[in-house]
Structures are given as structure tokens and as C-alpha cells.
Design a protein around this motif. Structure first.
Motif, PDB file in Angstrom:
ATOM      1  N   GLN A   1       0.821  -1.221   0.000  1.00  0.00           N
ATOM      2  CA  GLN A   1       0.000   0.000   0.000  1.00  0.00           C
ATOM      3  C   GLN A   1       0.855   1.271   0.000  1.00  0.00           C
ATOM      4  O   GLN A   1       0.598   2.212   0.735  1.00  0.00           O
ATOM      5  CB  GLN A   1      -0.946   0.008   1.207  1.00  0.00           C
ATOM      6  N   ASN A   2       1.890   1.276  -0.814  1.00  0.00           N
ATOM      7  CA  ASN A   2       2.830   2.400  -0.937  1.00  0.00           C
ATOM      8  C   ASN A   2       3.623   2.710   0.339  1.00  0.00           C
ATOM      9  O   ASN A   2       4.181   3.790   0.494  1.00  0.00           O
ATOM     10  CB  ASN A   2       2.143   3.672  -1.447  1.00  0.00           C
ATOM     11  N   ASN A   3       3.627   1.765   1.282  1.00  0.00           N
ATOM     12  CA  ASN A   3       4.462   1.896   2.474  1.00  0.00           C
ATOM     13  C   ASN A   3       5.611   0.898   2.389  1.00  0.00           C
ATOM     14  O   ASN A   3       5.387  -0.295   2.185  1.00  0.00           O
ATOM     15  CB  ASN A   3       3.656   1.546   3.732  1.00  0.00           C
ATOM     16  N   LEU A   4       6.824   1.409   2.584  1.00  0.00           N
ATOM     17  CA  LEU A   4       7.998   0.538   2.641  1.00  0.00           C
ATOM     18  C   LEU A   4       8.535   0.557   4.067  1.00  0.00           C
ATOM     19  O   LEU A   4       8.775   1.633   4.617  1.00  0.00           O
ATOM     20  CB  LEU A   4       9.089   1.048   1.691  1.00  0.00           C
ATOM     21  N   MET A   5       8.711  -0.614   4.653  1.00  0.00           N
ATOM     22  CA  MET A   5       9.350  -0.671   5.966  1.00  0.00           C
ATOM     23  C   MET A   5      10.708  -1.354   5.833  1.00  0.00           C
ATOM     24  O   MET A   5      10.829  -2.441   5.269  1.00  0.00           O
ATOM     25  CB  MET A   5       8.484  -1.439   6.967  1.00  0.00           C
ATOM     26  N   VAL A   6      11.723  -0.671   6.349  1.00  0.00           N
ATOM     27  CA  VAL A   6      13.080  -1.233   6.448  1.00  0.00           C
ATOM     28  C   VAL A   6      13.591  -0.851   7.836  1.00  0.00           C
ATOM     29  O   VAL A   6      13.069   0.064   8.461  1.00  0.00           O
ATOM     30  CB  VAL A   6      14.027  -0.659   5.360  1.00  0.00           C
ATOM     31  N   HIS A   7      14.648  -1.519   8.301  1.00  0.00           N
ATOM     32  CA  HIS A   7      15.131  -1.155   9.638  1.00  0.00           C
ATOM     33  C   HIS A   7      15.825   0.207   9.646  1.00  0.00           C
ATOM     34  O   HIS A   7      15.606   1.020  10.535  1.00  0.00           O
ATOM     35  CB  HIS A   7      16.078  -2.225  10.183  1.00  0.00           C
ATOM     36  N   ALA A   8      16.685   0.455   8.639  1.00  0.00           N
ATOM     37  CA  ALA A   8      17.483   1.683   8.686  1.00  0.00           C
ATOM     38  C   ALA A   8      17.175   2.652   7.541  1.00  0.00           C
ATOM     39  O   ALA A   8      16.842   3.807   7.785  1.00  0.00           O
ATOM     40  CB  ALA A   8      18.972   1.339   8.709  1.00  0.00           C
ATOM     41  N   GLY A   9      17.313   2.203   6.306  1.00  0.00           N
ATOM     42  CA  GLY A   9      17.081   3.110   5.186  1.00  0.00           C
ATOM     43  C   GLY A   9      17.384   2.462   3.851  1.00  0.00           C
ATOM     44  O   GLY A   9      17.507   1.232   3.767  1.00  0.00           O
ATOM     45  N   VAL A  10      17.475   3.294   2.832  1.00  0.00           N
ATOM     46  CA  VAL A  10      17.759   2.803   1.472  1.00  0.00           C
ATOM     47  C   VAL A  10      18.772   3.739   0.810  1.00  0.00           C
ATOM     48  O   VAL A  10      18.913   4.892   1.216  1.00  0.00           O
ATOM     49  CB  VAL A  10      16.477   2.761   0.593  1.00  0.00           C
ATOM     50  N   MET A  11      19.439   3.233  -0.203  1.00  0.00           N
ATOM     51  CA  MET A  11      20.350   4.076  -0.976  1.00  0.00           C
ATOM     52  C   MET A  11      19.530   4.936  -1.944  1.00  0.00           C
ATOM     53  O   MET A  11      18.473   4.514  -2.438  1.00  0.00           O
ATOM     54  CB  MET A  11      21.339   3.216  -1.778  1.00  0.00           C
ATOM     55  N   ALA A  12      20.046   6.124  -2.219  1.00  0.00           N
ATOM     56  CA  ALA A  12      19.317   7.080  -3.055  1.00  0.00           C
ATOM     57  C   ALA A  12      19.030   6.534  -4.462  1.00  0.00           C
ATOM     58  O   ALA A  12      17.984   6.825  -5.050  1.00  0.00           O
ATOM     59  CB  ALA A  12      20.114   8.378  -3.160  1.00  0.00           C
ATOM     60  N   GLN A  13      19.952   5.707  -4.966  1.00  0.00           N
ATOM     61  CA  GLN A  13      19.805   5.225  -6.354  1.00  0.00           C
ATOM     62  C   GLN A  13      18.756   4.122  -6.499  1.00  0.00           C
ATOM     63  O   GLN A  13      18.447   3.714  -7.612  1.00  0.00           O
ATOM     64  CB  GLN A  13      21.126   4.662  -6.876  1.00  0.00           C
ATOM     65  N   TRP A  14      18.261   3.611  -5.393  1.00  0.00           N
ATOM     66  CA  TRP A  14      17.334   2.475  -5.467  1.00  0.00           C
ATOM     67  C   TRP A  14      15.889   2.954  -5.579  1.00  0.00           C
ATOM     68  O   TRP A  14      15.411   3.688  -4.711  1.00  0.00           O
ATOM     69  CB  TRP A  14      17.435   1.603  -4.213  1.00  0.00           C
ATOM     70  N   ASP A  15      15.179   2.488  -6.590  1.00  0.00           N
ATOM     71  CA  ASP A  15      13.729   2.687  -6.594  1.00  0.00           C
ATOM     72  C   ASP A  15      13.114   1.516  -5.812  1.00  0.00           C
ATOM     73  O   ASP A  15      13.838   0.644  -5.319  1.00  0.00           O
ATOM     74  CB  ASP A  15      13.182   2.817  -8.026  1.00  0.00           C
ATOM     75  N   ILE A  16      11.809   1.484  -5.731  1.00  0.00           N
ATOM     76  CA  ILE A  16      11.190   0.466  -4.870  1.00  0.00           C
ATOM     77  C   ILE A  16      11.433  -0.950  -5.408  1.00  0.00           C
ATOM     78  O   ILE A  16      11.706  -1.885  -4.642  1.00  0.00           O
ATOM     79  CB  ILE A  16       9.680   0.750  -4.648  1.00  0.00           C
ATOM     80  N   LYS A  17      11.366  -1.068  -6.724  1.00  0.00           N
ATOM     81  CA  LYS A  17      11.545  -2.393  -7.316  1.00  0.00           C
ATOM     82  C   LYS A  17      12.948  -2.919  -7.024  1.00  0.00           C
ATOM     83  O   LYS A  17      13.142  -4.080  -6.638  1.00  0.00           O
ATOM     84  CB  LYS A  17      11.311  -2.290  -8.833  1.00  0.00           C
ATOM     85  N   LYS A  18      13.921  -2.037  -7.175  1.00  0.00           N
ATOM     86  CA  LYS A  18      15.313  -2.423  -6.923  1.00  0.00           C
ATOM     87  C   LYS A  18      15.534  -2.713  -5.436  1.00  0.00           C
ATOM     88  O   LYS A  18      16.221  -3.678  -5.072  1.00  0.00           O
ATOM     89  CB  LYS A  18      16.238  -1.300  -7.379  1.00  0.00           C
TER      90      LYS A  18
END
Ligand code: MN
Length: 280
Positions: free
Chosen positions: A123-140
């Protein structure tokens, strides 16, 4: 007649920050009347379910007893338990994992933990413990998370676990291969807080205001052109940032294990409830 999709839309998702073995506070939080309506409620845990706090064994057994609809993503402390069990990492003096490692249920616990995801999207919510790299889209992001999940779910996971620990590389490159690739993915999803503007992760600084002194430092979520800007990201890991809510960002680590509080947020309307470490 209630159609299936009506029922799904009625679902309430509550995301909960870093528990870190604060079992009594977790049970107090979940005894709140907002959770009494039962079956439409789904609990999402932002990782670091265990370690440093007083009751890691009770906490993990309780989470394992919850319905499969609930979601726990893995944090650095959860991975540390796996690595300690596998003999790859030593316990540190601040760890409180002995009660799990000495438990008769340790195999079941370790097997349950290693099948949790590192990222969860719904539902357009992504849960991760810390974060993501800027170059990553959701699929990646989801695809890279699954590369590490595959290592942990493999029958040779105790051998694989050494592939995900270490600080090289600190910067993402699509061409990264092997251990450098796995480490960078794991570090971003479970340890990132600040980056250099060049994209290098920095692990030695936790102060969210570090950018005031060093303009080369930015919180991961403020990296320019971050490809997940249109997705709401729910994360923990950064107790110095604390409860931090913006349009598409929710940090839930309110430092219960440091004597502060445990916080839950309902994603549907952003209602917040919290329990202090010192329960009256
Ligand atoms: Mn953490």
C-alpha cells in the motif's frame, strides 16, 4: 455482503519501533484499547526486536507466536544474533542475547528470524530497519533485499552470513558483485543513518544535526534525487533522530532500550501511541 476487497481496505496497520527486548513495554503497548478490535489489525515491527534490552527471549517468542499476517523486518541486532549463533561474530559486553543462545528453542528462534524479510512493501508503504540508498527505486530495493534474504534462507546460511558483515563497500554501484554487494545492501537496509553527499555511508556519526557542522553529511533520506521519495518509508535504528514524521517518512526508534519510550503509529491516519520505558 462484505466483498473481499472491502475487508482488506478495512485493515489497520500499526508500525512499531525498535523493541530491543523491552518485552514488558511491548505488552503494555499492545494492551491499549486500540488493539482490542482484533482481526483487522496488522502489526509491523521495524527491526531490532532483540538485544541490549532486558527480555529478548520473551520478546522473540511472543513475536513468533503472533499471526503470520504480522511483519517483522530484520535489523542489525537481529542479524547479529544469527552471526553469533553461527560462530561468526562474538558477543559484545553490551549484548543481552545469552538467554536466547542458551534457550532450548534456539534453533527454532534462529530459523524463524532468518526467514524474516529485510524490506516489506505494501500500500505504498515501505518498511526497512534503517534506510535505502538514493539510487534504489522500490523495485530495486525489494530485489536487492531478496538477494540477502536468499543467503539467509539457504541451507548454508551459517556459511553465507559472513558475506553480509563488513564495511566495504560504503557506496552503491550497480556493478558491485559478491560480498561487497551483499554488504552494501545489508548496511544500507539495516545500518545507514548519514551519508556523505557523494553517497558514502558514514557509520561513526549518529547526530542527526551533523550536517550543521559538516555540510557534506546528509541523512540518507535527504540525499538528492532519492528514487523512493514518493513512497512512505517507515524505519527505526536512529534513536538520536527519535520520532520523526514527515509526509513520506516515519522514524519510530524512540529509544525504549535507552530509557525513553516504545512507539506505535497507525499508518492509516498516523495516530500515535507510546509507552515509557518506566511503566507505572
Ligand atoms: Mn538498529
Amino acid at each position: 455482503m462484505i466483498k473481499k476487497h472491502d475487508k482488506i481496505n478495512k485493515k489497520e496497520i500499526w508500525a512499531i519501533g525498535d523493541v530491543q527486548g523491552c518485552y514488558d513495554q511491548l505488552r503494555t503497548l499492545l494492551s491499549h484499547k486500540v488493539f482490542s478490535s482484533g482481526e483487522n489489525i496488522e502489526l509491523w515491527f521495524a527491526g531490532d526486536m532483540i538485544n541490549r534490552g532486558p527480555k529478548s527471549l520473551d520478546t522473540i517468542k511472543y513475536l513468533m507466536s503472533l499471526n503470520e499476517r504480522n511483519v517483522c523486518v530484520l535489523g542489525n541486532h537481529d542479524l547479529h544474533l544469527l552471526a553469533t549463533f553461527a560462530g561468526f561474530r562474538k558477543s559484545s559486553s553490551s549484548d543481552t542475547l545469552e538467554e536466547i543462545l542458551n534457550s532450548a528453542d534456539v534453533i527454532d528462534i534462529v530459523n524463524w528470524i532468518r526467514f524474516r524479510p529485510l524490506a516489506h512493501f505494501e500500500q505504498n508503504n515501505l518498511m526497512v530497519h534503517a534506510g535505502v540508498m538514493a539510487q534504489w527505486d522500490i523495485k530495486k530495493t525489494l530485489s536487492l533485499a531478496s538477494e540477502v534474504q536468499d543467503l539467509l534462507r539457504d541451507k548454508n546460511w551459517q556459511h553465507n552470513i559472513k558475506k553480509i558483515f563488513g564495511n566495504t563497500s560504503l557506496i552503491w554501484d550497480d556493478e558491485l558483485k559478491g560480498n561487497k554487494r551483499f554488504r552494501t545492501i545489508t548496511n544500507a537496509l539495516t545500518r545507514i543513518r548519514l551519508c556523505r553527499i557523494t553517497g558514502n555511508m558514514v557509520f561513526s556519526i549518529k547526530d542527526p544535526d551533523a550536517k550543521e557542522k559538516d555540510t557534506n553529511l546528509v541523512p540518507w533520506f535527504e540525499m538528492p534525487d532519492r528514487k523512493t521519495k514518493d513512497i512512505t518509508i517507515i524505519f527505526g535504528h536512529w534513536s538520536a533522530l527519535g520520532l520523526f514524521i514527515q509526509k513520506n517518512l516515519i522514524c519510530l526508534d524512540t529509544g525504549c532500550v535507552w530509557g525513553r519510550s516504545l512507539t506505535a503509529i497507525r499508518l492509516n491516519d498516523r495516530k500515535i501511541i507510546s509507552v515509557p520505558f518506566n511503566i507505572k
